[in-house]
Design a protein around this motif. Structure first.
Motif, mmCIF file in Angstrom:
data_model
loop_
_atom_site.group_PDB
_atom_site.id
_atom_site.type_symbol
_atom_site.label_atom_id
_atom_site.label_comp_id
_atom_site.label_asym_id
_atom_site.label_seq_id
_atom_site.Cartn_x
_atom_site.Cartn_y
_atom_site.Cartn_z
ATOM 1 N N VAL A 38 0.861 -1.179 0.000
ATOM 2 C CA VAL A 38 0.000 0.000 0.000
ATOM 3 C C VAL A 38 0.902 1.236 0.000
ATOM 4 C CG1 VAL A 38 -1.813 1.213 1.275
ATOM 5 C CG2 VAL A 38 -1.728 -1.284 1.323
ATOM 6 N N PRO A 39 0.600 2.223 -0.862
ATOM 7 C CA PRO A 39 1.409 3.455 -0.864
ATOM 8 C C PRO A 39 1.435 4.118 0.517
ATOM 9 C CG PRO A 39 -0.086 3.402 -2.743
ATOM 10 C CD PRO A 39 -0.458 2.255 -1.854
ATOM 11 N N LEU A 40 2.457 4.884 0.761
ATOM 12 C CA LEU A 40 2.679 5.491 2.072
ATOM 13 C C LEU A 40 1.479 6.295 2.564
ATOM 14 C CD1 LEU A 40 4.511 6.088 4.455
ATOM 15 C CD2 LEU A 40 5.418 8.038 3.163
ATOM 16 N N ASP A 41 0.923 7.167 1.731
ATOM 17 C CA ASP A 41 -0.213 7.982 2.168
ATOM 18 C C ASP A 41 -1.406 7.117 2.549
ATOM 19 O OD1 ASP A 41 1.197 10.333 1.873
ATOM 20 O OD2 ASP A 41 0.417 10.752 -0.132
ATOM 21 N N GLN A 42 -1.673 6.072 1.783
ATOM 22 C CA GLN A 42 -2.767 5.167 2.111
ATOM 23 C C GLN A 42 -2.449 4.384 3.382
ATOM 24 O OE1 GLN A 42 -3.363 2.829 -1.455
ATOM 25 N NE2 GLN A 42 -5.069 4.127 -2.086
ATOM 26 N N SER A 43 -1.197 4.028 3.570
ATOM 27 C CA SER A 43 -0.795 3.320 4.787
ATOM 28 C C SER A 43 -1.075 4.167 6.022
ATOM 29 C CB SER A 43 0.698 2.967 4.747
ATOM 30 O OG SER A 43 0.969 2.025 3.758
ATOM 31 N N ILE A 44 -0.779 5.442 5.925
ATOM 32 C CA ILE A 44 -1.021 6.346 7.057
ATOM 33 C C ILE A 44 -2.518 6.438 7.335
ATOM 34 C CG2 ILE A 44 -0.855 8.739 7.840
ATOM 35 C CD1 ILE A 44 1.851 8.830 6.263
ATOM 36 N N SER A 45 -3.321 6.579 6.284
ATOM 37 C CA SER A 45 -4.776 6.632 6.461
ATOM 38 C C SER A 45 -5.309 5.335 7.054
ATOM 39 C CB SER A 45 -5.467 6.908 5.120
ATOM 40 O OG SER A 45 -5.125 8.183 4.644
ATOM 41 N N LEU A 46 -4.813 4.223 6.540
ATOM 42 C CA LEU A 46 -5.235 2.919 7.075
ATOM 43 C C LEU A 46 -4.836 2.784 8.542
ATOM 44 C CD1 LEU A 46 -4.378 0.558 4.089
ATOM 45 C CD2 LEU A 46 -6.652 0.968 5.050
ATOM 46 N N TYR A 47 -3.628 3.209 8.879
ATOM 47 C CA TYR A 47 -3.161 3.125 10.258
ATOM 48 C C TYR A 47 -4.047 3.961 11.176
ATOM 49 C CZ TYR A 47 -0.197 3.090 14.334
ATOM 50 O OH TYR A 47 0.276 2.928 15.613
ATOM 51 N N GLU A 48 -4.401 5.165 10.736
ATOM 52 C CA GLU A 48 -5.256 6.033 11.553
ATOM 53 C C GLU A 48 -6.620 5.395 11.785
ATOM 54 O OE1 GLU A 48 -5.112 9.594 9.216
ATOM 55 O OE2 GLU A 48 -3.384 10.386 10.319
ATOM 56 N N ARG A 49 -7.213 4.839 10.734
ATOM 57 C CA ARG A 49 -8.514 4.177 10.888
ATOM 58 C C ARG A 49 -8.360 2.944 11.771
ATOM 59 N NH1 ARG A 49 -13.849 4.337 9.565
ATOM 60 N NH2 ARG A 49 -14.834 2.336 9.119
ATOM 61 N N GLY A 50 -7.279 2.209 11.578
ATOM 62 C CA GLY A 50 -7.038 1.031 12.405
ATOM 63 C C GLY A 50 -6.914 1.381 13.878
ATOM 64 N N GLU A 51 -6.252 2.463 14.172
ATOM 65 C CA GLU A 51 -6.106 2.889 15.564
ATOM 66 C C GLU A 51 -7.462 3.274 16.149
ATOM 67 O OE1 GLU A 51 -4.811 3.720 19.285
ATOM 68 O OE2 GLU A 51 -3.830 2.560 17.718
#
Length: 89
Positions: A38-51
Motif C-alpha cells: 500500500v502506498p505510504l499515504d494510504q498506509s497512514i490513512s489505514l493506520y489512523e482508521r485502524g487505531e
C-alpha cells in the motif's frame, strides 16, 4: 472497504459498527499493512482508521468486562444477581 484502499467516504462510522464488524475491519487493515503493498499515504490513512477501530474495540471490551465484574455472587459461588456496571457499590 476494498483491499488495498483506505476507508472510503461512505464507510460506516465506527460508532455505528458492532464489535464484530469493527474487529473484522481492523483485521483487514492489519492484513493490508502487513502485505506492505500500500502506498505510504494510504498506509497512514489505514493506520489512523485502524487505531480508531482498535480504540473502539478496546472500549467495548472494557465496558463488557466492567459489566461482568459487577455480577454479584452468592455465598456458594453461584451468581445471585447482576448489577449494571455503573451502579453504586
Amino acid at each position: 472497504m476494498d483491499e488495498g484502499t483506505p476507508a472510503p467516504a461512505d464507510a460506516p462510522e465506527i460508532a455505528q459498527m458492532s464489535f464484530e464488524e469493527a474487529l473484522a475491519a481492523l483485521e483487514r487493515i492489519v492484513q493490508q499493512l502487513e502485505r506492505g503493498d500500500v502506498p505510504l499515504d494510504q498506509s497512514i490513512s489505514l493506520y489512523e482508521r485502524g487505531e480508531a477501530l482498535r480504540a473502539a474495540c478496546q472500549q467495548r471490551l472494557d465496558a463488557a468486562q466492567a459489566r461482568i465484574e459487577r455480577i454479584v455472587t452468592a455465598a456458594d459461588g453461584r451468581a445471585a444477581a447482576t448489577l449494571p456496571f455503573d451502579a453504586e457499590s
